[in-house]
Design an enzyme around this catalytic site. Structure first.
Site, PDB file in Angstrom:
ATOM      1  CE  LYS A   3      88.984 -20.673  92.745  1.00  0.00           C
ATOM      2  NZ  LYS A   3      90.404 -20.364  93.042  1.00  0.00           N
ATOM      3  CD  GLU A  57      97.283 -18.183  84.585  1.00  0.00           C
ATOM      4  OE1 GLU A  57      97.533 -19.199  85.275  1.00  0.00           O
ATOM      5  OE2 GLU A  57      97.253 -17.030  85.074  1.00  0.00           O
ATOM      6  NE  ARG A  81      89.488 -24.138  91.478  1.00  0.00           N
ATOM      7  CZ  ARG A  81      88.354 -23.840  90.883  1.00  0.00           C
ATOM      8  NH1 ARG A  81      87.239 -24.438  91.245  1.00  0.00           N
ATOM      9  NH2 ARG A  81      88.301 -22.952  89.910  1.00  0.00           N
ATOM     10  CG  ASN A 134      95.666 -20.474  94.006  1.00  0.00           C
ATOM     11  OD1 ASN A 134      94.976 -20.153  93.035  1.00  0.00           O
ATOM     12  ND2 ASN A 134      95.134 -20.860  95.166  1.00  0.00           N
ATOM     13  CG  HIS A 174      98.320 -17.260  90.147  1.00  0.00           C
ATOM     14  ND1 HIS A 174      99.027 -18.198  89.416  1.00  0.00           N
ATOM     15  CD2 HIS A 174      97.393 -16.759  89.291  1.00  0.00           C
ATOM     16  CE1 HIS A 174      98.521 -18.269  88.195  1.00  0.00           C
ATOM     17  NE2 HIS A 174      97.545 -17.412  88.087  1.00  0.00           N
TER      18      HIS A 174
HETATM   19  P1  NAD Z   1      90.619  -9.761  79.473  1.00  0.00           P
HETATM   20  O1  NAD Z   1      89.307 -10.374  79.564  1.00  0.00           O
HETATM   21  O2  NAD Z   1      90.886  -8.494  80.202  1.00  0.00           O
HETATM   22  O3  NAD Z   1      90.976  -9.521  77.936  1.00  0.00           O
HETATM   23  C1  NAD Z   1      92.218  -8.912  77.632  1.00  0.00           C
HETATM   24  C2  NAD Z   1      92.060  -7.875  76.546  1.00  0.00           C
HETATM   25  O4  NAD Z   1      91.888  -8.544  75.318  1.00  0.00           O
HETATM   26  C3  NAD Z   1      90.867  -6.955  76.705  1.00  0.00           C
HETATM   27  O5  NAD Z   1      91.270  -5.659  76.322  1.00  0.00           O
HETATM   28  C4  NAD Z   1      89.847  -7.506  75.711  1.00  0.00           C
HETATM   29  O6  NAD Z   1      88.988  -6.521  75.211  1.00  0.00           O
HETATM   30  C5  NAD Z   1      90.741  -8.044  74.629  1.00  0.00           C
HETATM   31  N1  NAD Z   1      90.228  -9.156  73.856  1.00  0.00           N
HETATM   32  C6  NAD Z   1      89.489 -10.224  74.279  1.00  0.00           C
HETATM   33  N2  NAD Z   1      89.344 -11.101  73.281  1.00  0.00           N
HETATM   34  C7  NAD Z   1      89.982 -10.575  72.205  1.00  0.00           C
HETATM   35  C8  NAD Z   1      90.185 -11.022  70.870  1.00  0.00           C
HETATM   36  N3  NAD Z   1      89.735 -12.201  70.464  1.00  0.00           N
HETATM   37  N4  NAD Z   1      90.865 -10.212  70.034  1.00  0.00           N
HETATM   38  C9  NAD Z   1      91.366  -9.027  70.456  1.00  0.00           C
HETATM   39  N5  NAD Z   1      91.229  -8.561  71.702  1.00  0.00           N
HETATM   40  C10 NAD Z   1      90.539  -9.350  72.560  1.00  0.00           C
HETATM   41  O7  NAD Z   1      91.813 -10.713  79.920  1.00  0.00           O
HETATM   42  P2  NAD Z   1      91.960 -12.246  80.266  1.00  0.00           P
HETATM   43  O8  NAD Z   1      93.412 -12.434  80.430  1.00  0.00           O
HETATM   44  O9  NAD Z   1      91.210 -13.104  79.330  1.00  0.00           O
HETATM   45  O10 NAD Z   1      91.216 -12.383  81.685  1.00  0.00           O
HETATM   46  C11 NAD Z   1      91.701 -11.732  82.831  1.00  0.00           C
HETATM   47  C12 NAD Z   1      90.617 -11.819  83.871  1.00  0.00           C
HETATM   48  O11 NAD Z   1      90.354 -13.189  84.145  1.00  0.00           O
HETATM   49  C13 NAD Z   1      90.955 -11.178  85.193  1.00  0.00           C
HETATM   50  O12 NAD Z   1      89.847 -10.411  85.626  1.00  0.00           O
HETATM   51  C14 NAD Z   1      91.186 -12.346  86.145  1.00  0.00           C
HETATM   52  O13 NAD Z   1      90.858 -12.039  87.470  1.00  0.00           O
HETATM   53  C15 NAD Z   1      90.257 -13.390  85.551  1.00  0.00           C
HETATM   54  N6  NAD Z   1      90.651 -14.774  85.822  1.00  0.00           N
HETATM   55  C16 NAD Z   1      89.686 -15.608  86.308  1.00  0.00           C
HETATM   56  C17 NAD Z   1      89.983 -16.945  86.549  1.00  0.00           C
HETATM   57  C18 NAD Z   1      88.908 -17.865  87.037  1.00  0.00           C
HETATM   58  O14 NAD Z   1      89.205 -19.025  87.381  1.00  0.00           O
HETATM   59  N7  NAD Z   1      87.668 -17.420  87.076  1.00  0.00           N
HETATM   60  C19 NAD Z   1      91.276 -17.449  86.277  1.00  0.00           C
HETATM   61  C20 NAD Z   1      92.220 -16.563  85.762  1.00  0.00           C
HETATM   62  C21 NAD Z   1      91.899 -15.227  85.532  1.00  0.00           C
HETATM   63  N1  GLY Z   2      92.611 -19.919  88.560  1.00  0.00           N
HETATM   64  C1  GLY Z   2      92.653 -20.697  89.751  1.00  0.00           C
HETATM   65  C2  GLY Z   2      91.446 -21.535  89.952  1.00  0.00           C
HETATM   66  O1  GLY Z   2      90.587 -21.603  89.108  1.00  0.00           O
HETATM   67  O2  GLY Z   2      91.347 -22.173  90.985  1.00  0.00           O
END
Ligand code: NAD
Ligand code: GLY
Length: 363
Positions: free
Chosen positions: A146, A188, A243, A247, A250
């Protein structure tokens, strides 16, 4: 030279990709044959991660030779936008990206979703490699294909399914990850535990915030989540049925985040609160025992995953669920648990029960 500790082969959408999990494995991963076949590589890296790991990243990206071009991204959620994607795609043209090129995203879920989206639409799709640097990206967002960007009216509205060609989860990056971000990832992983990855549940129970960070445990925790999620995606890439269990918790979590306008609330905290609400409703409906509900809530409390209790506008939060689901009347559909590890989808919950349980958990 470091070894890959866990290797998971994921299948989705008729293709397969490897997920490599280990410490200090990035350079070797980038020397793999398939990476060598790309003529030009755009590396979209979190500016923060680049600042914190500059030497390690430059050394590892050296494996790409002169084919790579580094583009730093200010990875705040507001920059995961459709408008920003347009600017990055223009840069792809400027640096000579073509159909034989690839994109590597280095960062958490924001960079992964954004870089994956840019790769997915550029010239009708070029390969994306995710290099995950947050625990959440390792256990969840880098897996399953995704990818999306936000519009001003909401999150992840413009997106597609674009499976990665390689995922590298290098735990060396986690050394600098703040605790609040670590908890987002643990939430998660816990979700996976509650919907079927039973070993994760036991592992979370036997450890605490300090001991879970031990290198071998984190590697194992990531590997279990990757393996669990990728099997679900293999069965149902497009979220037609199973799938949807991913969620779990969520819908309420997203509604809390959007009600709070994404300020002063962590994603993990909101989702952990959503999980507690779903556990509470499953208990009320007699679907799980009091002992199982207590087990789930104990794990959430012992890692400090949930939000602080606060005075709150429950109807305001519920209104945001209506925007999310568009299927409200006097009841709405959710993922519940019929016993720990056994999720059931499309469960209608009367709104008055939802409100009562939310009042117990949140306020
Ligand atoms: P993020 O990418 O926002 O990172 C969180 C913070 O940590 C940021 O400030 C970043 O700069 C910092 N950071 C990243 N790596 C670091 C490291 N190694 N050391 C220090 N700081 C670091 O947060 P996240 O929780 O990884 O991702 C959230 C995003 O993921 C949301 O946009 C959400 O919609 C998306 N998401 C997508 C899916 C999917 O299936 N595609 C699933 C869950 C979440
Ligand atoms: N994070 C939910 C999905 O990947 O389906």
């Amino acid at each position: 030279m470091a070894d890959v500790s866990h290797r998971v082969t994921a299948y989705a959408g008729g293709a397969k990709y490897e997920v490599l999990i280990g410490r200090a494995i990035l350079a070797d991963a980038l020397r793999r044959e398939e990476v060598g076949s790309y003529e030009r590589v755009a590396v979209i890296a979190s500016a923060r991660v680049y600042d914190l790991h500059r030497e390690y990243l430059e050394e590892s990206l050296g494996a790409l030779g002169g084919r790579s071009c580094l583009i730093l991204m200010d990875d705040r959620e507001l920059n995961k936008s459709y408008a920003a994607a347009g600017r990055f795609l223009d840069q792809f043209i400027e640096i000579g990206m073509n159909r034989k090129s690839a994109v590597i995203g280095v960062g958490g879920g924001v960079v992964g979703d954004f870089a994956g989206y840019c790769a997915g639409v550029y010239m009708r799709g070029i390969p994306i490699i995710h290099v995950s640097t947050t625990l959440l990206a390792m256990v969840d967002s880098s897996i399953g294909g995704k990818v999306a960007v936000n519009l001003s009216v909401g999150k992840n509205i413009v997106g597609l399914f674009h499976q990665p060609s390689l995922v590298v989860s290098d735990t060396r990056f986690l050394d600098t990850l703040p605790d609040i971000e670590f908890r987002n990832g643990l939430t998660e992983a816990l979700k996976h535990g509650l919907i079927g990855e039973r070993k994760t549940l036991r592992m979370l129970e036997r450890n605490d915030m300090d001991s879970i960070k031990h290198e071998d445990r984190i590697l194992g925790l990531v590997a279990r989540s990757v393996s669990f999620k990728s099997k679900i995606v293999q069965r149902d890439e497009r979220e037609r049925d199973v799938r949807a269990i991913l969620n779990f918790g969520h819908t309420v979590g997203h509604a809390i985040e959007s009600f709070m306008e994404y300020r002063g609330v962590s994603h993990g905290g909101a989702v952990a609160t959503g999980i507690q609400v779903m556990v509470g409703i499953s208990r009320r409906l007699g679907l799980i025992s009091g002992a199982d509900a207590d087990r789930a809530n104990r794990i959430i409390a012992s890692y400090g995953l949930m939000l602080e209790k606060q005075a709150c506008d429950l109807d305001g939060v519920i209104k945001h669920m209506e925007y999310d689901k568009k299927n409200f009347g006097d009841s709405a559909k959710f993922v519940l648990l019929k016993g720990l590890g056994n999720p059931i989808i499309n469960q209608r919950i009367p709104l008055n029960m939802l409100r009562e349980v939310m009042a117990e958990v949140i306020c």
